[in-house]
Design an enzyme around this catalytic site. Structure first.
Site, PDB file in Angstrom:
ATOM      1  N   CYS A   1       3.215  54.847  -8.888  1.00 39.66           N
ATOM      2  CA  CYS A   1       3.803  54.881 -10.234  1.00 39.66           C
ATOM      3  C   CYS A   1       3.647  53.560 -10.979  1.00 39.66           C
ATOM      4  O   CYS A   1       3.547  53.552 -12.206  1.00 39.66           O
ATOM      5  CB  CYS A   1       5.266  55.298 -10.179  1.00 39.66           C
ATOM      6  SG  CYS A   1       6.325  54.223  -9.187  1.00 39.66           S
TER       7      CYS A   1
ATOM      8  N   HIS B   1      11.410  54.118  -9.649  1.00 41.66           N
ATOM      9  CA  HIS B   1      10.254  54.699 -10.315  1.00 41.66           C
ATOM     10  C   HIS B   1       9.904  53.902 -11.571  1.00 41.66           C
ATOM     11  O   HIS B   1      10.793  53.471 -12.316  1.00 41.66           O
ATOM     12  CB  HIS B   1      10.596  56.150 -10.692  1.00 41.66           C
ATOM     13  CG  HIS B   1       9.470  56.907 -11.310  1.00 41.66           C
ATOM     14  ND1 HIS B   1       8.209  57.001 -10.761  1.00 41.66           N
ATOM     15  CD2 HIS B   1       9.414  57.631 -12.476  1.00 41.66           C
ATOM     16  CE1 HIS B   1       7.441  57.732 -11.541  1.00 41.66           C
ATOM     17  NE2 HIS B   1       8.138  58.117 -12.584  1.00 41.66           N
TER      18      HIS B   1
END
Length: 322
Positions: free
Chosen positions: A87, A163
């Site tokens: 990510c 994230h």
């Protein structure tokens, strides 16, 4: 998630992200960390090409705004995240490939990736990105040296997951680029008299406020034009303008001196980033083991251990008294 080789976890650090971007072959940009989200924080960093936001991931988190699935995907570079731990690179690459600023030189690798995969759907773009050996190698080169391997099967189920996502302006609208979603999230228009950073700031604040009180695990970084390049450009413009208009010498000299100090600061910062990266990659375990052996042979290891234990006990007692 599908496998495309192992991708490491990347630390949320402006030096790491700046080195990552350089390793991709991109020129003209760097990453700066934002310590606050207060009004005016971007004032000295413009132009800002995108924001990288790190937060605690909550499964089944519904988008707060509409997800783009229409023909805009032909213009917006959005790639689905199809592998674990990617990510960070996904957020950076997505922001860079949606940037059309003269300061930003994508370099051959990202230019080739964009030209090759722009006509694909988001999942195929994600697969293309994840199968790029150059990008994966650049990503994994940012890995911090681990002294011990931990069996993932032994990891706690309650362990927090974090994230990275991106925010940027594209064609007068604010988009959130989250590879775990089906498409870019459209946060609405930016009017002609508005700065997109003023519009995105409350969006990020609302995102933070949605978490429970006491949650502090957030990080915000900005992809900005290379600061040294900006200062050198300002100095050239100032000297040229002074030559043409005959400005006051003292004012010009003071400004040139200020810009030179800023350039020196940027050089020192980049040198520090390089040194930090060397330390991250270095394996200190052999040194630690050798040091412990020497201390044990000289009968100093146990006394040092006892002294440290005594110091910790005193520290705890002091806290209790307070």
């Amino acid at each position: 998630m599908e496998s495309a080789g192992n991708w490491c976890l990347i630390e949320s650090d402006p030096g790491v992200f700046t080195q990552l971007i350089k390793t991709f072959g991109v020129k003209g940009v760097q990453v700066e960390e934002m310590w606050t989200i207060d009004e005016g924080i971007f004032e000295n960093l413009r132009p800002v090409h995108g924001l990288i936001f790190l937060f605690k991931y909550v499964q089944h988190d519904e988008p707060s705004s509409p997800v783009v699935t229409d023909e805009r995907l032909q213009k917006i570079y959005f790639a689905k995240q199809v592998i674990n731990n990617a990510c960070a690179t996904q957020a950076v690459v997505s922001l860079l490939l949606n940037c059309n600023h003269p300061d930003v030189d994508l370099g051959p690798e990202l230019t080739k990736l964009k030209e090759f995969s722009m006509s694909f759907d988001p999942k195929m773009r994600g697969l293309t990105l994840s199968n790029s050996q150059t990008i994966r190698a650049a990503h994994n080169s940012m890995a911090q040296q681990t002294l011990f391997e931990i069996d993932p099967k032994m990891a706690s189920k309650d362990e927090d997951t974090y994230h990275f996502i991106g925010y940027t302006e594209i064609d007068g609208r604010i988009y959130e680029l989250d590879g775990l979603k089906e498409g870019p999230i459209d946060h609405g228009p930016v009017s002609a008299e508005q700065d997109w950073l003023d519009v995105v700031r409350p969006i990020i604040i609302r995102r933070i406020n949605a978490y429970i009180d006491g949650e502090i695990h957030f990080s915000l970084m900005a992809i900005v034009s290379d600061r040294k390049m900006i200062y050198e450009r300002q100095m050239d413009e100032l000297l040229n303008e002074n030559h043409v208009l005959g400005m006051e010498t003292d004012d010009v000299e003071n400004e040139v001196r200020r810009l030179k100090l800023l350039i020196e600061y940027e050089d020192a910062k980049m040198d520090k980033y390089k040194q930090d990266m060397i330390r991250r990659r270095h394996n200190y375990l052999p040194f630690i083991i050798t040091l412990l052996k020497i201390l044990a042979e000289e009968k100093k290891l146990v006394p040092l251990y006892e002294k440290m234990k005594e110091r910790l006990v005193k520290k705890k007692e002091k806290k209790l008294k307070v």
